[in-house]
Design a protein around this motif. Sequence first.
Motif, PDB file in Angstrom:
ATOM      1  N   SER A 128       0.832  -1.203   0.000  1.00 44.35           N
ATOM      2  CA  SER A 128       0.000   0.000   0.000  1.00 44.35           C
ATOM      3  C   SER A 128       0.862   1.247   0.000  1.00 44.35           C
ATOM      4  N   TYR A 129       0.283   2.311  -0.540  1.00 44.22           N
ATOM      5  CA  TYR A 129       0.986   3.582  -0.672  1.00 44.22           C
ATOM      6  C   TYR A 129       0.053   4.703  -0.248  1.00 44.22           C
ATOM      7  N   PHE A 130       0.551   5.574   0.631  1.00 41.23           N
ATOM      8  CA  PHE A 130      -0.180   6.766   1.031  1.00 41.23           C
ATOM      9  C   PHE A 130       0.212   7.880   0.070  1.00 41.23           C
ATOM     10  N   ILE A 131      -0.775   8.470  -0.565  1.00 42.13           N
ATOM     11  CA  ILE A 131      -0.551   9.571  -1.496  1.00 42.13           C
ATOM     12  C   ILE A 131      -1.207  10.805  -0.894  1.00 42.13           C
ATOM     13  N   ASP A 132      -0.438  11.890  -0.757  1.00 40.76           N
ATOM     14  CA  ASP A 132      -0.978  13.084  -0.109  1.00 40.76           C
ATOM     15  C   ASP A 132      -1.836  13.911  -1.064  1.00 40.76           C
ATOM     16  N   LYS A 133      -2.382  14.997  -0.564  1.00 35.37           N
ATOM     17  CA  LYS A 133      -3.298  15.844  -1.330  1.00 35.37           C
ATOM     18  C   LYS A 133      -2.647  16.450  -2.571  1.00 35.37           C
ATOM     19  N   LYS A 134      -1.325  16.531  -2.558  1.00 33.65           N
ATOM     20  CA  LYS A 134      -0.586  17.099  -3.695  1.00 33.65           C
ATOM     21  C   LYS A 134      -0.161  16.026  -4.696  1.00 33.65           C
ATOM     22  N   GLY A 135      -0.520  14.769  -4.410  1.00 31.21           N
ATOM     23  CA  GLY A 135      -0.193  13.681  -5.323  1.00 31.21           C
ATOM     24  C   GLY A 135       1.191  13.089  -5.124  1.00 31.21           C
ATOM     25  N   ILE A 136       1.772  13.295  -3.950  1.00 31.28           N
ATOM     26  CA  ILE A 136       3.105  12.772  -3.638  1.00 31.28           C
ATOM     27  C   ILE A 136       2.980  11.501  -2.799  1.00 31.28           C
ATOM     28  N   VAL A 137       3.758  10.482  -3.153  1.00 34.30           N
ATOM     29  CA  VAL A 137       3.793   9.255  -2.354  1.00 34.30           C
ATOM     30  C   VAL A 137       4.557   9.570  -1.079  1.00 34.30           C
ATOM     31  N   ARG A 138       3.897   9.453   0.045  1.00 30.79           N
ATOM     32  CA  ARG A 138       4.503   9.825   1.322  1.00 30.79           C
ATOM     33  C   ARG A 138       4.969   8.627   2.137  1.00 30.79           C
ATOM     34  N   LEU A 139       4.223   7.533   2.068  1.00 30.71           N
ATOM     35  CA  LEU A 139       4.556   6.344   2.839  1.00 30.71           C
ATOM     36  C   LEU A 139       4.238   5.106   2.022  1.00 30.71           C
ATOM     37  N   ALA A 140       5.014   4.060   2.276  1.00 37.52           N
ATOM     38  CA  ALA A 140       4.721   2.754   1.687  1.00 37.52           C
ATOM     39  C   ALA A 140       4.538   1.778   2.843  1.00 37.52           C
ATOM     40  N   HIS A 141       3.631   0.836   2.667  1.00 33.77           N
ATOM     41  CA  HIS A 141       3.325  -0.118   3.733  1.00 33.77           C
ATOM     42  C   HIS A 141       3.162  -1.496   3.101  1.00 33.77           C
ATOM     43  N   GLN A 142       3.889  -2.489   3.625  1.00 33.58           N
ATOM     44  CA  GLN A 142       3.770  -3.845   3.102  1.00 33.58           C
ATOM     45  C   GLN A 142       3.174  -4.764   4.149  1.00 33.58           C
ATOM     46  N   GLY A 143       2.339  -5.679   3.675  1.00 34.66           N
ATOM     47  CA  GLY A 143       1.713  -6.643   4.563  1.00 34.66           C
ATOM     48  C   GLY A 143       0.573  -6.012   5.340  1.00 34.66           C
ATOM     49  N   PHE A 144      -0.035  -6.807   6.211  1.00 30.12           N
ATOM     50  CA  PHE A 144      -1.082  -6.293   7.095  1.00 30.12           C
ATOM     51  C   PHE A 144      -1.198  -7.204   8.301  1.00 30.12           C
ATOM     52  N   ARG A 145      -1.056  -6.585   9.479  1.00 25.04           N
ATOM     53  CA  ARG A 145      -1.253  -7.251  10.752  1.00 25.04           C
ATOM     54  C   ARG A 145      -2.336  -6.477  11.502  1.00 25.04           C
ATOM     55  N   PRO A 146      -3.040  -7.107  12.436  1.00 29.27           N
ATOM     56  CA  PRO A 146      -4.113  -6.402  13.146  1.00 29.27           C
ATOM     57  C   PRO A 146      -3.668  -5.062  13.755  1.00 29.27           C
ATOM     58  N   SER A 147      -2.454  -4.993  14.268  1.00 28.05           N
ATOM     59  CA  SER A 147      -1.972  -3.748  14.882  1.00 28.05           C
ATOM     60  C   SER A 147      -1.713  -2.642  13.854  1.00 28.05           C
TER      61      SER A 147
END
Length: 163
Positions: A128-147
Amino acid sequence: MKLKIVLMVFVFLSGCGKAVTKGEPAAAFSLSSLVSDQTITLSDYKGKVVYLDFWASWCKPCIESFPKLDKLHSKYKDQGFAVIAVNLDQSKDLALAFLQTNSVGYQVLYDDGAKVAGLYDVSSMPSSYFIDKKGIVRLAHQGFRPSDEIKIEKAIQHLLAEK
């Protein structure tokens, strides 16, 4: 079959050019919706915080993440947050079957041939990738755990608070 899909995606991604990384503009794309006749582009979400989630029907963490992401989408969509889920199954039918038992209120797209996944250098499920309001990739996230839900929500809140 699962291993075959992963290997095919990996081989495809290995041959791709420069992938989008944190701090850079998100790669533009246009994909078909899995549940409607619409074509969706990333630019449709200009000015919003976007959680771009690459997933597959065989991915156990993806099954876990779907209802959590749907809850976050519902909670923050009126504040300018959107989830875009991009399916990477070999067949649309597998994704559609998954959605029969895991329906969500956010946009679900199909990436035939993993072309968009290649632009984002997807190497695991989910990615997953967080894209901010300006269209910039700010964070990347791999996998998924409950926490992870708590961390994801904090990132959403932070990005929504930015001007």
